[in-house]
Motif scaffolding. Structure first.
Motif, mmCIF file in Angstrom:
data_model
loop_
_atom_site.group_PDB
_atom_site.id
_atom_site.type_symbol
_atom_site.label_atom_id
_atom_site.label_comp_id
_atom_site.label_asym_id
_atom_site.label_seq_id
_atom_site.Cartn_x
_atom_site.Cartn_y
_atom_site.Cartn_z
ATOM 1 N N LEU A 1 0.794 -30.093 -8.989
ATOM 2 C CA LEU A 1 1.846 -28.976 -8.544
ATOM 3 C C LEU A 1 0.163 -28.434 -8.408
ATOM 4 N N ALA A 2 -1.017 -28.376 -9.284
ATOM 5 C CA ALA A 2 -1.714 -26.962 -8.662
ATOM 6 C C ALA A 2 -2.939 -27.353 -7.509
ATOM 7 N N GLU A 3 -2.278 -29.142 -7.261
ATOM 8 C CA GLU A 3 -3.060 -28.772 -5.160
ATOM 9 C C GLU A 3 -1.983 -28.370 -4.869
ATOM 10 N N MET A 4 -0.692 -28.842 -4.935
ATOM 11 C CA MET A 4 0.260 -27.793 -3.951
ATOM 12 C C MET A 4 0.014 -26.451 -4.079
ATOM 13 N N ASN A 5 -0.045 -26.072 -4.538
ATOM 14 C CA ASN A 5 0.317 -24.432 -5.042
ATOM 15 C C ASN A 5 -1.337 -24.403 -4.064
ATOM 16 N N ARG A 6 -2.160 -24.367 -3.720
ATOM 17 C CA ARG A 6 -3.083 -24.262 -3.811
ATOM 18 C C ARG A 6 -3.159 -24.396 -2.210
ATOM 19 N N GLU A 7 -2.344 -25.341 -1.814
ATOM 20 C CA GLU A 7 -2.555 -25.850 -0.017
ATOM 21 C C GLU A 7 -1.153 -24.913 0.685
ATOM 22 N N LEU A 8 -0.156 -24.368 -0.357
ATOM 23 C CA LEU A 8 0.581 -23.820 -0.077
ATOM 24 C C LEU A 8 0.184 -21.456 0.364
#
Length: 164
Positions: free
Chosen positions: A152-159
């Motif tokens: 989730l943290a990586e997904m938020n960074r990418e978004l």
């Protein structure tokens, strides 16, 4: 894409951890979050944008590096005009969800704080969501939850990088 007998999204059987499966599940979760946020906004006499602003104010309170949210910071974060932010903050303040507080060291700076009445209303409304989140978390081991948090943290960074 939902099956007739279940509210769970139907995933492709050939690759349950493939990109398509992630996309289906993330879209479904996002749709549910949006539905819940829209219902809260309606119950509070607010716009969905107002609820998004409340979330930004709340998140800023928990971000020690960022400090309190300001109207300018909110404008940047939400990509709104100054007038739209002012109207949003006026609605939120009138409804008792936020407080505007001038900074002690520079009276030109206004900090936005989640008002206790608004916090109480949100806690009561979102209690079922908190219980559902806790129930889902309880189905996973601590090691699995660490992986979920990493994702989730990586997904938020990418978004945050998309479109910038």
């Amino acid at each position: 894409m939902r099956s007739a007998d279940s509210s769970r999204p139907v995933l492709p059987s050939d690759d349950p951890i493939g990109l398509h499966s992630f996309a289906v599940l993330l879209r479904a979760m996002n749709a549910e979050f949006n539905r819940i946020a829209q219902e809260f906004a309606h119950a509070q006499g607010l716009h969905l944008t107002d609820v998004q602003a409340l979330i930004a104010v709340l998140d800023a309170e928990h971000d020690e590096d960022a400090g309190p949210m300001t109207p300018g910071g909110l404008r940047t974060r939400m990509n709104l005009t100054s007038g739209a932010v002012t109207a949003c903050l006026d609605r939120l303040e009138k409804a008792g969800h936020i407080r505007r507080v001038r900074a002690a060291d520079d009276r030109r700076v206004v900090h936005l704080h989640y008002a206790e009445a608004g916090r109480t209303a949100a806690r009561a409304y979102f209690r079922p969501l908190a219980r559902a989140t806790d129930a889902a978390r309880s189905a996973f081991s601590p090691d699995e939850l660490h992986v979920v948090i990493r994702f989730l943290a990586e997904m938020n960074r990418e978004l945050t990088r998309v479109g910038r």
